[in-house]
Design an enzyme around this catalytic site. Structure first.
Site, PDB file in Angstrom:
ATOM      1  CG  HIS A  68      -7.757  -5.460  -0.262  1.00  0.00           C
ATOM      2  ND1 HIS A  68      -8.153  -4.262  -0.813  1.00  0.00           N
ATOM      3  CD2 HIS A  68      -6.426  -5.338  -0.028  1.00  0.00           C
ATOM      4  CE1 HIS A  68      -7.102  -3.457  -0.930  1.00  0.00           C
ATOM      5  NE2 HIS A  68      -6.038  -4.082  -0.448  1.00  0.00           N
ATOM      6  CG  HIS A 154      -3.909  -9.122   6.527  1.00  0.00           C
ATOM      7  ND1 HIS A 154      -3.739 -10.063   5.537  1.00  0.00           N
ATOM      8  CD2 HIS A 154      -4.161  -7.949   5.903  1.00  0.00           C
ATOM      9  CE1 HIS A 154      -3.901  -9.481   4.364  1.00  0.00           C
ATOM     10  NE2 HIS A 154      -4.151  -8.199   4.558  1.00  0.00           N
TER      11      HIS A 154
HETATM   12 FE   LIG Z   1      -2.693  -8.206   0.206  1.00  0.00          FE
HETATM   13 FE   LIG Z   2      -4.083  -6.714   3.012  1.00  0.00          FE
END
Ligand SMILES: [Fe+2]
Ligand SMILES: [Fe+2]
Length: 270
Positions: A68, A154
């Site tokens: 994001h 991630h």
């Molecule tokens: Fe997140």
């Molecule tokens: Fe994420």
């Protein structure tokens, strides 16, 4: 060195938790370096410049992003002016900002922080994270150029996270996962001396669906149809993360603990 990584800060609840508690935790636990993932801090999607400043002011030495990274458009330019913010190494060829950087902690000690995105079950394809992190770790040997190294993997899959932990074992002080917003109970020191936890969890309201107000996600699961936008849940946050102590000489982990402070989850401290 005493290092702490805090998982994805989600919305106002997560930001308020960081602002209220991080300064005290830094002092009480004698933390030398703190990394905070901020990819969901602004309305649950991305990180605005103002909210990035707030996380840094509360005591984050480094703020990481994620898939994001640029949901808030002002981050595209702000990241070029604020070197304490990192986006994933393998986000996109022309992405602004950096995916790895050496920071200076108390006493001039060097701390490498790097973030990579995984490839399994992610919404769009990213470049190979294993070769990307390999080049960075080779350029910054632990116990040589840097006294500590933190790698954030991630991604969705715990298998990919564990693979990354072993890939970096002996070359990083801590490999920690983020992105799923739910902590795993597998904090450990791997055979080569790298602290590892598959996922640190989030800093957000756990009376939710991964940090979002639970009604709309439940409606979509039950009916298969969206009706409203997702909005962050606004109850008290639990700050979730990973604490690790390292030997400055080798950079390896000597102690690791899972962290859960405040909100609805059972507490855990160093
Ligand atoms: Fe997140
Ligand atoms: Fe994420």
């Amino acid at each position: 060195m005493r290092l702490m990584f805090l998982g994805d800060v989600v919305g106002r609840s997560g930001r308020a938790g960081i602002t209220a508690r991080l300064p005290g935790l830094r002092a009480d636990w004698g933390l030398d370096f703190v990394v905070v993932n901020g990819e969901n801090a602004t309305s649950g999607a991305g990180l605005s410049a103002d909210h990035a400043k707030a996380l840094l002011a509360a005591g984050a030495d480094c703020v990481t992003l994620g898939d994001h990274a640029f949901d808030q458009k002002d981050m595209l330019s702000y990241i070029e002016t604020e070197p304490r913010i990192l986006r994933p190494l393998n986000y996109a060829k022309t992405a602004p900002g950096k995916g790895a950087r050496v920071f200076e902690a108390k006493g001039g000690r060097k701390v490498l922080v790097a973030q990579v995105l995984g490839q399994v079950f992610m919404k769009r394809p990213f470049d190979d994270p294993f070769s990307a992190i390999d080049a960075v770790l080779r350029a910054h040997p632990l116990g040589g150029a840097v006294q500590a190294a933190v790698v954030e993997i991630h991604c969705e899959a715990t298998s990919e996270k564990m693979g990354m932990g072993h890939w970096c074992d002996g070359r990083a002080s801590l490999v920690v996962g983020a992105h799923t917003h739910v902590p795993t109970a597998d904090a450990q020191i791997l055979p080569g001396g790298t602290g590892f936890q598959s996922d640190a969890g989030m800093c957000g309201d756990y009376n939710s669906v991964i940090g979002m107000d639970k009604l709309e996600p439940m409606r979509r699961f039950v009916t298969g149809m969206p009706k409203e936008r997702f909005t962050p849940a606004n109850g008290e946050a639990t700050l979730c993360g990973t604490y690790v102590e390292t030997d400055d000489r080798t950079g390896k982990a000597t102690k690791i603990r899972m962290i859960r402070v405040g909100g609805g989850l059972e507490g855990a401290r160093p």
